[in-house]
Design an enzyme around this catalytic site. Structure first.
Site, mmCIF file in Angstrom:
data_model
loop_
_atom_site.group_PDB
_atom_site.id
_atom_site.type_symbol
_atom_site.label_atom_id
_atom_site.label_comp_id
_atom_site.label_asym_id
_atom_site.label_seq_id
_atom_site.Cartn_x
_atom_site.Cartn_y
_atom_site.Cartn_z
ATOM 1 C CG ASP A 135 -2.009 -1.111 1.066
ATOM 2 O OD1 ASP A 135 -2.396 -1.405 -0.085
ATOM 3 O OD2 ASP A 135 -2.441 -1.670 2.083
ATOM 4 C CE LYS A 174 -4.315 -6.277 0.338
ATOM 5 N NZ LYS A 174 -5.014 -5.075 -0.086
ATOM 6 C CG ASP A 212 -7.757 -5.656 -2.069
ATOM 7 O OD1 ASP A 212 -8.891 -6.070 -2.351
ATOM 8 O OD2 ASP A 212 -7.422 -5.315 -0.917
ATOM 9 C CE LYS A 220 -11.055 -4.290 0.296
ATOM 10 N NZ LYS A 220 -9.619 -4.014 0.176
ATOM 11 C CG HIS A 234 -19.495 -2.278 -3.785
ATOM 12 N ND1 HIS A 234 -19.593 -1.642 -2.579
ATOM 13 C CD2 HIS A 234 -20.647 -2.983 -3.926
ATOM 14 C CE1 HIS A 234 -20.754 -1.939 -2.012
ATOM 15 N NE2 HIS A 234 -21.402 -2.748 -2.813
ATOM 16 C CG ASP A 235 -20.280 -0.151 -10.434
ATOM 17 O OD1 ASP A 235 -21.477 -0.004 -10.776
ATOM 18 O OD2 ASP A 235 -19.443 0.763 -10.482
ATOM 19 C CG ASN A 268 -22.384 -3.928 -18.561
ATOM 20 O OD1 ASN A 268 -22.040 -4.827 -19.326
ATOM 21 N ND2 ASN A 268 -22.185 -2.647 -18.817
ATOM 22 C CB THR A 269 -19.883 -1.469 -13.963
ATOM 23 O OG1 THR A 269 -20.935 -0.737 -14.593
ATOM 24 C CG2 THR A 269 -18.691 -0.569 -13.759
HETATM 25 O O1 C5P Z 1 -1.943 -2.520 6.809
HETATM 26 P P1 C5P Z 1 -2.918 -3.638 7.002
HETATM 27 O O2 C5P Z 1 -2.269 -4.927 7.444
HETATM 28 O O3 C5P Z 1 -4.081 -3.238 7.875
HETATM 29 O O4 C5P Z 1 -3.464 -3.904 5.543
HETATM 30 C C1 C5P Z 1 -4.545 -4.720 5.263
HETATM 31 C C2 C5P Z 1 -4.779 -4.708 3.784
HETATM 32 O O5 C5P Z 1 -5.863 -5.553 3.497
HETATM 33 C C3 C5P Z 1 -5.108 -3.345 3.192
HETATM 34 O O6 C5P Z 1 -4.471 -3.298 1.937
HETATM 35 C C4 C5P Z 1 -6.597 -3.361 3.041
HETATM 36 O O7 C5P Z 1 -7.017 -2.617 1.919
HETATM 37 C C5 C5P Z 1 -6.897 -4.837 2.838
HETATM 38 N N1 C5P Z 1 -8.197 -5.325 3.308
HETATM 39 C C6 C5P Z 1 -8.644 -5.176 4.592
HETATM 40 N N2 C5P Z 1 -9.873 -5.640 4.964
HETATM 41 C C7 C5P Z 1 -10.641 -6.268 4.095
HETATM 42 C C8 C5P Z 1 -10.203 -6.445 2.794
HETATM 43 C C9 C5P Z 1 -8.962 -5.966 2.432
HETATM 44 O O8 C5P Z 1 -7.910 -4.640 5.419
HETATM 45 N N3 C5P Z 1 -11.793 -6.764 4.481
#
Ligand code: C5P
Length: 223
Positions: free
Chosen positions: A10, A34, A60, A62, A64-65, A68-69
């Site tokens: 991240d 990831k 990742d 995620k 959410h739509d 079709n999108t």
């Molecule tokens: O820094 P941390 O260990 O909290 O990072 C967790 C990662 O997992 C982040 O990239 C976050 O976007 C992702 N994530 C999450 N919870 C979810 C799905 C994904 O924390 N339910």
């Protein structure tokens, strides 16, 4: 058992991401990387990913739509060599099925209730059921849509396992006392004990001294 870990990259800084990858190599663990909204929306993030070779890659996104999108977004990233991709289960059964139809060899992972939410936050957004009940319902939906994996907190793995037989991926992992914005957390050892297949770990590894943090994780796993 080989421990499987997705390291959450991240950051929008390419050199930082290269450093994360370099300093989290370990022959005894199975490590994937990831890339989430921050990296994939950054100017050079997508390009970097298109050139990354021989790594297990988790996008990742995620999604959410509407169906079709979601399906179109998956087609749009078809040029990338992605192994795992996320879609919010709350997008609904039709969207999950539409996404699954076009995901081909990408493993489609359904995101259940975010690990940053607790029962109080769910009430605030209008959900009457508690986290555990909702996650169970969502796991059933993921099974129905034939998803390849579920993302949930390590606290719900046993509940999910009752109805979902494929891979379970758990973020919200902490091996120090710092929880950041995460609400539903467990340690790596507890998460594996509950039956999690993959852990997702970000800040506990990537903030501060990456090598040192990684060693603390390995020591924790070897205890
Ligand atoms: O820094 P941390 O260990 O909290 O990072 C967790 C990662 O997992 C982040 O990239 C976050 O976007 C992702 N994530 C999450 N919870 C979810 C799905 C994904 O924390 N339910």
């Amino acid at each position: 058992m080989t421990h499987k870990i997705f390291v959450a990259c991240d950051s929008k800084n390419i050199s930082k991401v290269k450093k994360i990858i370099k300093e989290t190599q370990n022959s005894k663990l199975k490590i994937g990387y990831k890339f989430g909204l921050e990296f994939l929306n950054s100017k050079n993030g997508r390009l970097f990913l298109s050139k990354l070779k021989n790594k297990i890659i988790f996008a990742d996104l995620k999604l959410h739509d509407i169906p079709n999108t979601c399906a179109s977004a998956i087609k749009a990233i078809n040029d990338l060599n992605i192994n795992y991709l996320t879609i919010h289960i709350s997008s609904g059964l039709e969207a999950l099925k539409a996404a699954k139809r076009v995901s081909n060899k990408i493993r489609l992972a359904g995101v259940s209730i975010l690990t940053s939410l607790d029962n109080k936050s769910l009430k605030e957004i209008g959900f009457n059921k508690d986290v555990k009940k909702l996650v169970l319902l969502q796991a059933k939906l993921a099974t129905k849509a034939k998803l390849d994996a579920i993302v949930c907190s390590a606290q719900e793995v046993k509940i999910v396992r009752k109805v979902f037989k494929k891979e379970i991926i758990t973020p919200g992992i902490r091996f120090t006392s710092k929880t950041n914005d995460q609400k539903r957390v467990l340690t790596p050892k507890e998460a594996y004990k509950n039956g999690s297949n993959w852990l997702v770990i970000g800040r506990p590894l990537t903030k501060g001294n990456i090598k040192k943090n990684f060693q603390i994780l390995i020591d924790h796993l070897n205890q």
